[in-house]
Every structure is written in structure tokens, then in C-alpha cells.
Design a protein around this motif. Structure first.
Motif, PDB file in Angstrom:
ATOM      1  N   VAL A 101     -12.451 -11.477 -35.675  1.00 26.72           N
ATOM      2  CA  VAL A 101     -13.313 -12.605 -36.051  1.00 26.72           C
ATOM      3  C   VAL A 101     -14.788 -12.280 -35.883  1.00 26.72           C
ATOM      4  CG1 VAL A 101     -11.569 -14.369 -35.622  1.00 26.72           C
ATOM      5  CG2 VAL A 101     -13.221 -13.801 -33.819  1.00 26.72           C
ATOM      6  N   GLY A 102     -15.105 -11.083 -35.408  1.00 28.35           N
ATOM      7  CA  GLY A 102     -16.494 -10.657 -35.306  1.00 28.35           C
ATOM      8  C   GLY A 102     -17.169 -10.941 -33.986  1.00 28.35           C
ATOM      9  N   ASN A 103     -16.441 -11.372 -32.996  1.00 28.72           N
ATOM     10  CA  ASN A 103     -17.018 -11.632 -31.686  1.00 28.72           C
ATOM     11  C   ASN A 103     -16.847 -10.377 -30.832  1.00 28.72           C
ATOM     12  OD1 ASN A 103     -17.765 -12.594 -29.149  1.00 28.72           O
ATOM     13  ND2 ASN A 103     -17.004 -14.647 -29.594  1.00 28.72           N
ATOM     14  N   LEU A 104     -17.703  -9.397 -31.088  1.00 27.15           N
ATOM     15  CA  LEU A 104     -17.532  -8.078 -30.485  1.00 27.15           C
ATOM     16  C   LEU A 104     -17.822  -8.063 -28.988  1.00 27.15           C
ATOM     17  CD1 LEU A 104     -19.004  -5.875 -33.351  1.00 27.15           C
ATOM     18  CD2 LEU A 104     -16.626  -6.542 -32.945  1.00 27.15           C
ATOM     19  N   ARG A 105     -18.791  -8.818 -28.540  1.00 29.64           N
ATOM     20  CA  ARG A 105     -19.094  -8.846 -27.097  1.00 29.64           C
ATOM     21  C   ARG A 105     -17.918  -9.425 -26.314  1.00 29.64           C
ATOM     22  NH1 ARG A 105     -22.822  -5.142 -26.257  1.00 29.64           N
ATOM     23  NH2 ARG A 105     -24.517  -5.400 -27.734  1.00 29.64           N
ATOM     24  N   GLN A 106     -17.299 -10.473 -26.829  1.00 25.09           N
ATOM     25  CA  GLN A 106     -16.129 -11.040 -26.151  1.00 25.09           C
ATOM     26  C   GLN A 106     -14.964 -10.046 -26.201  1.00 25.09           C
ATOM     27  OE1 GLN A 106     -16.091 -14.109 -24.533  1.00 25.09           O
ATOM     28  NE2 GLN A 106     -14.118 -13.491 -23.731  1.00 25.09           N
ATOM     29  N   ALA A 107     -14.826  -9.337 -27.311  1.00 27.12           N
ATOM     30  CA  ALA A 107     -13.780  -8.314 -27.412  1.00 27.12           C
ATOM     31  C   ALA A 107     -13.949  -7.270 -26.318  1.00 27.12           C
ATOM     32  CB  ALA A 107     -13.807  -7.661 -28.797  1.00 27.12           C
ATOM     33  N   LEU A 108     -15.189  -6.841 -26.083  1.00 26.67           N
ATOM     34  CA  LEU A 108     -15.438  -5.859 -25.024  1.00 26.67           C
ATOM     35  C   LEU A 108     -14.989  -6.385 -23.660  1.00 26.67           C
ATOM     36  CD1 LEU A 108     -18.969  -4.452 -25.958  1.00 26.67           C
ATOM     37  CD2 LEU A 108     -16.768  -3.259 -26.096  1.00 26.67           C
ATOM     38  N   GLU A 109     -15.260  -7.651 -23.384  1.00 30.10           N
ATOM     39  CA  GLU A 109     -14.847  -8.227 -22.102  1.00 30.10           C
ATOM     40  C   GLU A 109     -13.336  -8.195 -21.945  1.00 30.10           C
ATOM     41  OE1 GLU A 109     -16.546 -12.011 -21.060  1.00 30.10           O
ATOM     42  OE2 GLU A 109     -18.416 -11.517 -22.103  1.00 30.10           O
ATOM     43  N   TYR A 110     -12.638  -8.580 -22.992  1.00 29.18           N
ATOM     44  CA  TYR A 110     -11.175  -8.556 -22.929  1.00 29.18           C
ATOM     45  C   TYR A 110     -10.655  -7.131 -22.779  1.00 29.18           C
ATOM     46  CZ  TYR A 110     -10.674 -13.492 -24.155  1.00 29.18           C
ATOM     47  OH  TYR A 110     -10.701 -14.855 -24.147  1.00 29.18           O
ATOM     48  N   TYR A 111     -11.214  -6.197 -23.534  1.00 37.46           N
ATOM     49  CA  TYR A 111     -10.761  -4.813 -23.432  1.00 37.46           C
ATOM     50  C   TYR A 111     -11.027  -4.231 -22.045  1.00 37.46           C
ATOM     51  CZ  TYR A 111     -10.000  -4.605 -28.508  1.00 37.46           C
ATOM     52  OH  TYR A 111      -9.550  -4.805 -29.783  1.00 37.46           O
ATOM     53  N   GLU A 112     -12.171  -4.541 -21.457  1.00 42.16           N
ATOM     54  CA  GLU A 112     -12.465  -4.049 -20.101  1.00 42.16           C
ATOM     55  C   GLU A 112     -11.461  -4.615 -19.095  1.00 42.16           C
ATOM     56  OE1 GLU A 112     -14.429  -1.687 -19.117  1.00 42.16           O
ATOM     57  OE2 GLU A 112     -15.605  -1.400 -20.950  1.00 42.16           O
TER      58      GLU A 112
END
Length: 179
Positions: A132-143
Motif C-alpha cells: 500500500v506504499g507505507n514503507l516506513r511502517q513496513a520497516l517497523e514490522y520487518y524489524e
């Protein structure tokens, strides 16, 4: 590798973003923020519907399927459903991942399989946020996923999550971090 849980203060939460946090999103528009808002409104309900559907398909039993306690098979079924829909229905997929994370934290916390499964669903939530394009939130989940994968010794999970982190950093133009 350590067996400690990642600090809860570093894990993504279901709390709404402040306006300043929303401005920091890479999405460049409201598509990502709208998706995150939708997640917060119906994640548990979407998860419960998916569990009922999975149970009816894979293990039909007599009685009310919604009243049975959650099992590892329920979460695996929802994870499988997630992998089938996250690119075509990312908002629904994000709802499933958020609902699973919520239920893993509350009702299934004592089971031995929940820690690794939590890592899976953090990774799933990151994938849906990326779509969906929310890359900063994606980084948090991946971390968060990577921390759990390392703590549980899940090498497959670590490899998948590191690849996903690299893809997001590449999309952000942070190539040195993508490597």
C-alpha cells in the motif's frame, strides 16, 4: 542468538499515527494512511472471519467453529490465506495480519509456537504495508519480525525478512542499507 523477546517499546503498535508521523510516510498520499486506518477499525473481526473460513474448509467439525480455542493450525491457515491475497487485497491482508498479532498477544500467548508465528505475522504486516506504499511502517514490522526470527533461530524467517528489508530500503533510495 538470544531467546529474549524484542522490547515491546520497539514493536509496531495499533495506535493511530500523529499528524507528524503521517507526514513522514513515504506514501506521498493518503493511500497508505487510509489503509492503516482501516486496519485499526476491523483487524480482529477480519481475523475471526478468516479463522472460521479456514476451519470450515480444512477441518469441518460439529458444533460452533467460532467457540473452539485458537490453534496453531488456525494461524497457519490465516497465514496461507494472507500469502494468497496480499498483493491483490493488501488492506484485507493487513487486517488479517494485525488481527493475528492481536490474538497472538492475548489468547494464544502461552503456547510454545506463538513466538515464531508472531514473527511470521509481523513479516506479513510489513509486506502488506509495502504494497500500500507505507514503507516506513513496513520497516517497523520487518524489524520486529527480524528480532523475533533471530530470537527463535528461524533462519528461513531471517532470510525472508532481510530480503524484504532490502527491498524497502531500495525503494526508499537508501541503497547502502539495502545491501
Amino acid at each position: 542468538m538470544t531467546s529474549e523477546e524484542p522490547p515491546t517499546s520497539k514493536l509496531p503498535t495499533a495506535e493511530p499515527k500523529t499528524s507528524e508521523e503521517a507526514k513522514d510516510d513515504v506514501s506521498g498520499g493518503s493511500k497508505g494512511d487510509d489503509a492503516i486506518s482501516a486496519v485499526r477499525e476491523g483487524a480482529v473481526e477480519a481475523f475471526e472471519e478468516a479463522v472460521c473460513s479456514v476451519r470450515k474448509q480444512h477441518a469441518p467439525q460439529k458444533g460452533n467453529v467460532a467457540e473452539r480455542p485458537l490453534s496453531e493450525a488456525d494461524f497457519v491457515g490465516v497465514h496461507t490465506l494472507f500469502t494468497k491475497i496480499y498483493t491483490s487485497q493488501p488492506v484485507r491482508a493487513l487486517l488479517l495480519a494485525q488481527g493475528a498479532l492481536d490474538r497472538l498477544r492475548t489468547e494464544s500467548a502461552g503456547a510454545t509456537w506463538t513466538k515464531q508465528m508472531t514473527g511470521w505475522f509481523f513479516n506479513d504486516a510489513g509486506a502488506a504495508c509495502r504494497v500500500v506504499g507505507n514503507l516506513r511502517q513496513a520497516l517497523e514490522y520487518y524489524e520486529a519480525s527480524l528480532s523475533i526470527d533471530r530470537a527463535t533461530g528461524d533462519q528461513h524467517g531471517q532470510a525472508a525478512t532481510l530480503g524484504n528489508l532490502g527491498n524497502v530500503y531500495q525503494a526508499l533510495g537508501e541503497l547502502p542499507r539495502a545491501i
